[in-house]
Write an enzyme that holds these catalytic residues in place. Structure first.
Site, PDB file in Angstrom:
ATOM      1  N   ASP A 265      -7.785  -3.642   0.166  1.00 20.29           N
ATOM      2  CA  ASP A 265      -8.564  -2.726  -0.642  1.00 20.29           C
ATOM      3  C   ASP A 265      -9.829  -2.436   0.218  1.00 20.29           C
ATOM      4  O   ASP A 265     -10.523  -3.171   0.667  1.00 20.29           O
ATOM      5  CB  ASP A 265      -8.868  -3.438  -1.866  1.00 20.29           C
ATOM      6  CG  ASP A 265      -9.209  -2.370  -2.748  1.00 20.29           C
ATOM      7  OD1 ASP A 265      -8.522  -1.587  -3.210  1.00 20.29           O
ATOM      8  OD2 ASP A 265     -10.495  -2.476  -3.233  1.00 20.29           O
TER       9      ASP A 265
ATOM     10  N   ARG B 287     -11.314  -2.648   8.826  1.00 15.38           N
ATOM     11  CA  ARG B 287      -9.831  -3.049   8.888  1.00 15.38           C
ATOM     12  C   ARG B 287      -9.552  -3.983  10.140  1.00 15.38           C
ATOM     13  O   ARG B 287      -8.830  -4.960   9.865  1.00 15.38           O
ATOM     14  CB  ARG B 287      -9.015  -1.630   8.797  1.00 15.38           C
ATOM     15  CG  ARG B 287      -7.480  -2.149   8.439  1.00 15.38           C
ATOM     16  CD  ARG B 287      -6.934  -0.768   7.755  1.00 15.38           C
ATOM     17  NE  ARG B 287      -7.346  -0.501   6.534  1.00 15.38           N
ATOM     18  CZ  ARG B 287      -8.317   0.552   6.279  1.00 15.38           C
ATOM     19  NH1 ARG B 287      -8.528   1.454   7.418  1.00 15.38           N
ATOM     20  NH2 ARG B 287      -8.906   0.886   5.119  1.00 15.38           N
TER      21      ARG B 287
ATOM     22  N   THR C 241       0.591  -1.126  -0.070  1.00 17.01           N
ATOM     23  CA  THR C 241       0.031  -0.019   0.249  1.00 17.01           C
ATOM     24  C   THR C 241       0.929   1.199  -0.028  1.00 17.01           C
ATOM     25  O   THR C 241       1.830   1.220   0.443  1.00 17.01           O
ATOM     26  CB  THR C 241      -0.842  -0.017   1.121  1.00 17.01           C
ATOM     27  OG1 THR C 241      -1.760   1.321   1.129  1.00 17.01           O
ATOM     28  CG2 THR C 241      -0.191   0.023   2.544  1.00 17.01           C
TER      29      THR C 241
ATOM     30  N   LYS D  24      -3.647   3.952   6.249  1.00 17.47           N
ATOM     31  CA  LYS D  24      -3.706   2.443   6.291  1.00 17.47           C
ATOM     32  C   LYS D  24      -2.495   1.798   6.990  1.00 17.47           C
ATOM     33  O   LYS D  24      -2.381   0.896   7.838  1.00 17.47           O
ATOM     34  CB  LYS D  24      -3.658   1.738   5.054  1.00 17.47           C
ATOM     35  CG  LYS D  24      -5.047   1.852   4.096  1.00 17.47           C
ATOM     36  CD  LYS D  24      -5.147   1.080   2.886  1.00 17.47           C
ATOM     37  CE  LYS D  24      -6.059   1.298   2.100  1.00 17.47           C
ATOM     38  NZ  LYS D  24      -5.960   0.634   0.707  1.00 17.47           N
TER      39      LYS D  24
HETATM   40  P1  ITT Z   1      -3.554   1.704  -1.736  1.00 18.46           P
HETATM   41  O1  ITT Z   1      -4.289   1.055  -2.888  1.00 18.46           O
HETATM   42  O2  ITT Z   1      -2.184   2.048  -2.099  1.00 18.46           O
HETATM   43  O3  ITT Z   1      -3.580   0.539  -0.710  1.00 18.46           O
HETATM   44  P2  ITT Z   1      -5.665   3.739  -1.780  1.00 18.46           P
HETATM   45  O4  ITT Z   1      -5.777   4.979  -0.892  1.00 18.46           O
HETATM   46  O5  ITT Z   1      -5.699   3.721  -3.365  1.00 18.46           O
HETATM   47  O6  ITT Z   1      -4.335   2.947  -1.361  1.00 18.46           O
HETATM   48  P3  ITT Z   1      -8.117   1.836  -1.907  1.00 18.46           P
HETATM   49  O7  ITT Z   1      -7.797   1.618  -3.565  1.00 18.46           O
HETATM   50  O8  ITT Z   1      -8.185   0.626  -1.066  1.00 18.46           O
HETATM   51  O9  ITT Z   1      -6.361   2.496  -1.232  1.00 18.46           O
HETATM   52  O10 ITT Z   1      -8.812   2.887  -1.409  1.00 18.46           O
HETATM   53  C1  ITT Z   1      -9.561   3.271  -0.039  1.00 18.46           C
HETATM   54  C2  ITT Z   1     -10.052   4.521   0.055  1.00 18.46           C
HETATM   55  O11 ITT Z   1     -11.446   4.344   0.743  1.00 18.46           O
HETATM   56  C3  ITT Z   1      -9.053   5.507   0.604  1.00 18.46           C
HETATM   57  O12 ITT Z   1      -8.564   6.327  -0.068  1.00 18.46           O
HETATM   58  C4  ITT Z   1     -10.051   6.122   1.639  1.00 18.46           C
HETATM   59  O13 ITT Z   1     -10.339   7.168   1.142  1.00 18.46           O
HETATM   60  C5  ITT Z   1     -11.086   5.201   1.705  1.00 18.46           C
HETATM   61  N1  ITT Z   1     -10.918   4.416   2.887  1.00 18.46           N
HETATM   62  C6  ITT Z   1     -10.659   3.080   3.189  1.00 18.46           C
HETATM   63  N2  ITT Z   1     -10.797   2.825   4.477  1.00 18.46           N
HETATM   64  C7  ITT Z   1     -10.864   4.009   5.111  1.00 18.46           C
HETATM   65  C8  ITT Z   1     -10.980   4.319   6.418  1.00 18.46           C
HETATM   66  O14 ITT Z   1     -10.529   3.484   7.551  1.00 18.46           O
HETATM   67  N3  ITT Z   1     -11.372   5.361   6.819  1.00 18.46           N
HETATM   68  C9  ITT Z   1     -11.548   6.354   5.743  1.00 18.46           C
HETATM   69  N4  ITT Z   1     -11.505   6.193   4.678  1.00 18.46           N
HETATM   70  C10 ITT Z   1     -11.319   4.911   4.193  1.00 18.46           C
END
Ligand code: ITT
Length: 196
Positions: A71, A182, A8, A13
């Site tokens: 994800d 998570r 990631t 995260k």
């Molecule tokens: P990686 O793919 O590199 O892990 P990313 O931010 O692009 O990073 P995702 O594609 O999984 O990750 O998108 C997840 C999005 O959903 C993230 O950017 C947040 O905006 C939202 N999100 C996920 N979990 C969250 C949380 O615990 N609290 C707030 N927003 C969250």
């Protein structure tokens, strides 16, 4: 201590996973190799998590390394489950957390309501030699149309978990640690990691 490489580039995260995987040496892949673009073009959280974990495992090219990917996203009922798997890109190409949050607040208000039931989903993928596993976790609550608090990341300033009257931005860290999509997925992932 067993090394766990995280596929990631999301700092929020990384922070949460480090806090929840205390028995492991958690290393974001960018500390080992240069960051590279991973095309997340699947249509489920599960398959996108696998794409990320497999991509990093292949580039690391070390059979015994264990790679984990997350994800995740928010699904808002009044928007028919959007943004869901598109949560990271909701505000458009290159959008940051602030842009995404602004767009979500606007979209909910456009439906003529000030809040909506919503939930977060997290799919965690674990990839190592001969093994590809995924687990999920969910957190239910309400998406509101006023951002409150500075805790957490992403959509947390507008997410009120079920049973609370404050957003994850306002609540102390321990609440999210206990309740989150998570943490639930990582709890299951921990059971798989123990078998490796
Ligand atoms: P990686 O793919 O590199 O892990 P990313 O931010 O692009 O990073 P995702 O594609 O999984 O990750 O998108 C997840 C999005 O959903 C993230 O950017 C947040 O905006 C939202 N999100 C996920 N979990 C969250 C949380 O615990 N609290 C707030 N927003 C969250």
């Amino acid at each position: 201590m067993k090394k766990l490489v995280l596929a990631t580039s999301n700092k929020g995260k990384v922070k949460e996973i480090k806090a929840l995987c205390k028995g492991y040496e958690v290393v974001p892949y960018m500390e080992l190799i240069d960051e590279f673009e991973i095309i997340e073009n699947a249509d489920t959280f599960k398959d996108n998590a696998l794409i990320k974990a497999k991509a990093v495992y292949e580039v690391l090219d070390e059979e015994d390394v264990v790679v984990m990917a997350d994800d995740s996203g928010i699904s808002v009922d009044v928007l028919g489950g959007a943004p869901g798997i598109y949560s990271a890109r909701y505000g458009g190409e290159g959008a940051n957390d602030k842009d995404n949050l602004k767009k979500l607040i606007h979209a909910i208000k456009e439906r003529g309501v000030r809040h909506s039931p919503a939930h977060y989903t997290a799919a965690i993928a674990i990839v190592t030699k001969g093994i590809e596993k995924t687990v999920h976790g969910w957190m239910y609550g309400t998406a509101i149309t006023e951002a409150k608090g500075k805790g957490g990341f992403g959509y947390d300033p507008i997410f009120v978990p079920l049973g609370y009257d404050k957003t994850l931005g306002e609540l102390e860290e321990g609440v999210k640690k206990k309740l989150s999509h998570r943490s639930k997925a990582l709890n299951l992932a921990g059971k798989i990691l123990k078998t490796l």
